[in-house]
Design a protein around this motif. Structure first.
Motif: not given
Ligand SMILES: Cc1cc2nc3c(=O)[nH]c(=O)nc-3n(C[C@H](O)[C@H](O)[C@H](O)COP(=O)(O)OP(=O)(O)OC[C@H]3O[C@@H](n4cnc5c(N)ncnc54)[C@H](O)[C@@H]3O)c2cc1C
Length: 320
Positions: A63-70
């Motif tokens: 279900y993940i759309e975007s992952e944070a880096d910072e």
């Protein structure tokens, strides 16, 4: 025992699935129309979601759309503080909630019929539990396309009067603001244009001390499982559902269920009372140094559990 769950958002859909899988006689009710776009940033800590959903055999990574880096934080000076992500992502909340309901007994309408136990999972409405002294903020959120790439970010308005966020979601963004002042919300969103616009109030006051009445027990935002400093409510509401599931699995009578549930949610979310105190004292300009240690430790725990590796001394220097 016949159980009804009113409200099938983050907490209600998860509890319905847990109880259905465990063989309980449970029915869900929610009148929201099909395809309703849920007002929410859709951000959560992937590690917490993975653990919660593994209990109902759902693989969260699908279900993940975007992952944070910072994650960037700023205050009124607009100076930017950057913190590492500890698993902050956005995900397809609408699809997850639909999938949670698959194979469960539920109806697209308000609660009707008689039941031994009624779960109030109606979020901000808190439809079945008594209204009490409350504290909410207005929110408006856009689904938007931005011309420049942005990472996850929060900006706090002066004196704790509200906050603004941008969360990437796939190739678009959730851009939103929460405040008691509609003009601050409008002003912060004015540079953006909305492909979808949603709006609702958010409860920032913990109401855990009034989480049941007779045979009605509340979970999720109905009892204020929302972080007063970030507005995070998805994982906390699902955790409260899991606590109620555990209590229902262990006891056959309402009084024991209520007692065990009350104890466990108070323990899990005790920090929300400290953070609510921090927010209200910050707003009124009455921050007391004597409480600094408890504020710092609650804020650090809260941010880390949302998936943000916050360096608290840096943050205090900027915001206080
Ligand atoms: C703009 C905004 C952005 C947010 N962003 C984030 C974020 O990025 N990450 C995060 O963790 N949290 C976020 N939150 C908070 C989070 O969305 C909620 O706290 C969380 O979803 C609450 O879950 P819940 O199950 O308690 O309630 P909800 O998910 O709100 O579900 C309540 C359900 O009850 C139903 N209902 C209402 N009345 C009745 C009735 N009488 N009978 C039956 N059903 C009824 C509604 O239709 C709804 O489906 C945000 C909130 C807002 C407003």
């Amino acid at each position: 025992m016949q159980i009804a769950i009113a409200g099938l958002g983050s907490s209600g859909s998860y509890l319905l699935r847990l109880l259905t899988n465990a063989g309980f006689d449970v029915s869900g009710f929610d009148p929201k129309r099909e395809g309703f776009y849920i007002p929410c940033g859709y951000a959560a800590n992937r590690n917490m979601m993975k653990d919660l959903l593994s209990l109902v055999d759902i693989e969260f990574s699908r279900y993940i759309e975007s992952e944070a880096d910072e994650i960037t934080f700023s205050g009124s000076s607009r100076r930017k503080l950057r913190f590492r992500s500890m698993g902050l992502v956005t995900f397809d909340k609408n699809r997850l909630e639909t999938d949670l309901l698959n194979g469960c007994k539920w109806q697209r309408k308000k609660l009707s019929g008689s039941f031994d136990l009624i779960v109030d999972a109606t979020g901000i409405s808190r439809q079945y539990l008594p209204a009490g002294d409350d504290y909410t903020m207005h929110t408006t959120e856009y689904l938007a396309t931005l011309t420049e790439k942005e990472d996850f970010q929060f900006r706090y308005f002066p004196n704790g009067s509200g906050y603004f966020w941008i969360f990437p979601i796939g190739n678009k963004y959730h851009v939103g603001a929460g405040s008691s002042s509609m003009s601050s919300i409008r002003e912060s969103l004015s540079p953006y244009s909305a492909e979808k616009l949603v709006s609702r109030d958010i409860r920032l006051k913990p109401l855990l001390h009034s989480c049941y009445k007779d045979n009605i027990i509340g979970i999720g935002e109905a009892i204020g499982t929302v972080s007063p400093i970030t507005g995070e409510g998805i994982v906390p509401s699902m955790k409260s559902a899991l606590h109620l599931f555990t209590a229902i699995s262990r006891h056959n009578d309402i009084a024991s269920i209520r007692q065990e549930y009350f104890k466990s949610v108070m323990k899990e979310f005790k920090r929300y009372y400290t953070l609510y105190d921090l927010l209200r004292n910050f707003q009124s300009g009455n921050l007391r140094k004597s409480k600094a240690i408890s504020y710092i430790s609650a804020a650090r725990k809260d941010m880390r559990s949302f998936g943000i590796d916050v360096r608290i001394t840096k943050a205090i220097r900027e915001f206080m």
